[in-house]
Write a protein that holds these residues in place. Structure first.
Motif, PDB file in Angstrom:
ATOM      1  N   VAL A 156       7.669   0.342  68.068  1.00 26.51           N
ATOM      2  CA  VAL A 156       7.816   1.771  68.336  1.00 26.51           C
ATOM      3  C   VAL A 156       7.820   2.557  67.028  1.00 26.51           C
ATOM      4  CG1 VAL A 156       9.311   3.553  69.321  1.00 26.51           C
ATOM      5  CG2 VAL A 156       9.083   1.329  70.470  1.00 26.51           C
ATOM      6  N   GLU A 157       8.595   2.077  66.060  1.00 23.79           N
ATOM      7  CA  GLU A 157       8.690   2.775  64.772  1.00 23.79           C
ATOM      8  C   GLU A 157       7.342   2.818  64.070  1.00 23.79           C
ATOM      9  OE1 GLU A 157      11.162   4.496  63.544  1.00 23.79           O
ATOM     10  OE2 GLU A 157      12.373   4.049  65.315  1.00 23.79           O
TER      11      GLU A 157
ATOM     12  N   ILE B 290       4.035  -2.973  74.063  1.00 25.96           N
ATOM     13  CA  ILE B 290       5.069  -2.480  73.150  1.00 25.96           C
ATOM     14  C   ILE B 290       6.333  -3.275  73.446  1.00 25.96           C
ATOM     15  CG2 ILE B 290       6.208  -0.447  72.220  1.00 25.96           C
ATOM     16  CD1 ILE B 290       3.103  -0.427  72.171  1.00 25.96           C
ATOM     17  N   GLU B 291       6.633  -4.255  72.609  1.00 25.72           N
ATOM     18  CA  GLU B 291       7.658  -5.251  72.934  1.00 25.72           C
ATOM     19  C   GLU B 291       8.848  -5.262  71.980  1.00 25.72           C
ATOM     20  OE1 GLU B 291       5.464  -8.887  73.153  1.00 25.72           O
ATOM     21  OE2 GLU B 291       4.643  -8.420  75.135  1.00 25.72           O
ATOM     22  N   SER B 292       8.891  -4.324  71.037  1.00 31.41           N
ATOM     23  CA  SER B 292      10.027  -4.290  70.113  1.00 31.41           C
ATOM     24  C   SER B 292      10.223  -2.868  69.611  1.00 31.41           C
ATOM     25  CB  SER B 292       9.785  -5.221  68.916  1.00 31.41           C
ATOM     26  OG  SER B 292       8.744  -4.706  68.090  1.00 31.41           O
TER      27      SER B 292
ATOM     28  N   GLY C 134      -3.370  -1.562  68.465  1.00 26.90           N
ATOM     29  CA  GLY C 134      -3.334  -0.823  67.208  1.00 26.90           C
ATOM     30  C   GLY C 134      -1.960  -0.246  66.932  1.00 26.90           C
ATOM     31  N   ARG C 135      -1.373  -0.689  65.842  1.00 24.88           N
ATOM     32  CA  ARG C 135      -0.094  -0.128  65.400  1.00 24.88           C
ATOM     33  C   ARG C 135      -0.291   0.717  64.138  1.00 24.88           C
ATOM     34  NH1 ARG C 135       0.392  -1.866  69.955  1.00 24.88           N
ATOM     35  NH2 ARG C 135       1.815  -3.549  70.573  1.00 24.88           N
ATOM     36  N   ASP C 136      -1.533   0.822  63.709  1.00 26.13           N
ATOM     37  CA  ASP C 136      -1.911   1.669  62.590  1.00 26.13           C
ATOM     38  C   ASP C 136      -3.347   2.125  62.839  1.00 26.13           C
ATOM     39  OD1 ASP C 136      -3.925  -0.145  61.171  1.00 26.13           O
ATOM     40  OD2 ASP C 136      -2.161  -1.431  61.183  1.00 26.13           O
ATOM     41  N   PRO C 137      -3.816   3.152  62.142  1.00 25.74           N
ATOM     42  CA  PRO C 137      -5.144   3.696  62.425  1.00 25.74           C
ATOM     43  C   PRO C 137      -6.282   2.691  62.260  1.00 25.74           C
ATOM     44  CG  PRO C 137      -3.860   5.252  61.135  1.00 25.74           C
ATOM     45  CD  PRO C 137      -3.072   3.980  61.168  1.00 25.74           C
ATOM     46  N   LYS C 138      -6.208   1.814  61.271  1.00 33.28           N
ATOM     47  CA  LYS C 138      -7.296   0.873  61.007  1.00 33.28           C
ATOM     48  C   LYS C 138      -7.506  -0.087  62.178  1.00 33.28           C
ATOM     49  CE  LYS C 138      -8.942  -2.520  57.607  1.00 33.28           C
ATOM     50  NZ  LYS C 138      -9.075  -3.650  58.535  1.00 33.28           N
TER      51      LYS C 138
END
Length: 312
Positions: A150-151, A144-146, A114-118
């Motif tokens: 992270v951003e 986490i590969e980039s 998950g990189r966003d809440p959804k």
């Protein structure tokens, strides 16, 4: 410039000095040492069960359940997994193994993309259902590969989402993992979220190239973040190529101030071998460390046996 021999000697002395420093040995269970998982305060077995291997299609459901339960019966309490392992099969099999009272005996960790809440919510709900549990002891942002990842994690609101799930008791602790470059781990740590655990590849080859053990472990120790080691045999390359034995590989990593070592064990005999190594574990001496680092130096150059790292 420091010669390689002097560098290895200095590194070995440093490793030997810090090997037991800052490591809390709480007790042993069935001969398995337990260490504290950083600021979480959880007491975890030095050896833990890797989730990817127990879900491989070559492993039957019966054998997978047997491996997990025998591990727990023999003193292992920390279980690794991830939302995407074998398209969910790893979590499903682990969920079955944790029936009949085994869930209460284990600390259960799984990982998500998950990189966003959804997406995080979708992965969390799926993992809980497969694992047949209503809470996770540890939930980690996976792979986490980039720096872009992270951003997105820090700007999308997903950290607020996981914090709310923690407050609700659905997630007890929060961490992240990565395989590729130490600088990405540094970026995750520098941006200020209160990470409780970090999982990363640590082995005798890593020590020489894009080294998580040299660059990230000191930061984690300073912040009292639980250190979870993985890929202690570089996905098998270290043993398969005759670079070092499985016992040397495990002892080397266990000598470092890690909390637990995730090991992929898709056969019961691999579990039993690793249990014996862990029960008999003694930290490597300075001379043993220097010898192993010297022996493995040439194999590590260019990262040729650590395919999961970015090559520079």
């Amino acid at each position: 410039m420091m010669k390689r021999r002097d560098f290895i000697k200095t590194t070995a002395a440093s490793m030997a000095g810090m090997s037991m420093a800052g490591i809390s040995y709480s007790f042993t269970k069935n001969g398995i040492p337990y260490r504290t998982l950083g600021k979480t305060g959880l007491e975890v077995s030095l050896l833990s069960v890797g989730g990817a291997h127990i879900g491989k299609r070559s492993v039957t459901e019966k054998d997978s359940v047997k491996i997990i339960r025998e591990a727990i019966d023999n003193g292992i309490n920390f279980l690794d997994n991830a939302w995407h392992y074998s398209e969910g099969r790893s979590e499903e099999l682990m969920g079955k193994a944790l029936r009949d009272g085994y869930r209460e005996k284990a600390l259960l960790m799984t990982k998500h993309h998950g990189r966003d809440p959804k997406i995080a919510q979708e992965h969390l709900e799926a993992s809980l259902k497969r694992l047949q549990t209503d809470y996770l002891d540890l939930w980690q942002f996976h792979e986490i590969e980039s720096l872009d990842a992270v951003e997105r994690i820090y700007s999308s609101g997903v950290l607020d989402y996981v914090q709310k799930k923690k407050e609700a008791g659905i997630i007890r602790h929060i961490g992240f993992t990565g395989h590729t470059r130490p600088d990405i781990h540094k970026a995750m740590l520098d941006k200020g979220f209160d990470w409780e655990t970090v999982q990363m590849p640590i082995n005798v080859l890593d020590h020489h190239y894009l080294s998580f053990s040299q660059e990230i472990i000191p930061i984690l120790r300073e912040k009292n973040i639980g250190i979870i080691a993985m890929k202690t045999a570089a996905s098998g390359a270290i043993v398969n190529e005759g670079i070092a034995s499985i016992e040397e590989s495990l002892r080397f990593v266990m000598t470092l101030p890690v909390s637990t070592v995730v090991s992929g064990m898709d056969k019961i005999e691999y579990l039993r071998q690793n249990l014996e190594i862990t029960r008999n574990f003694k930290p490597m001496t300075e001379d043993e460390i220097a010898s192993l680092l010297s022996k493995t130096y040439s194999y590590a150059q260019g990262g040729k046996h650590e395919w999961y790292k970015d090559k520079v």
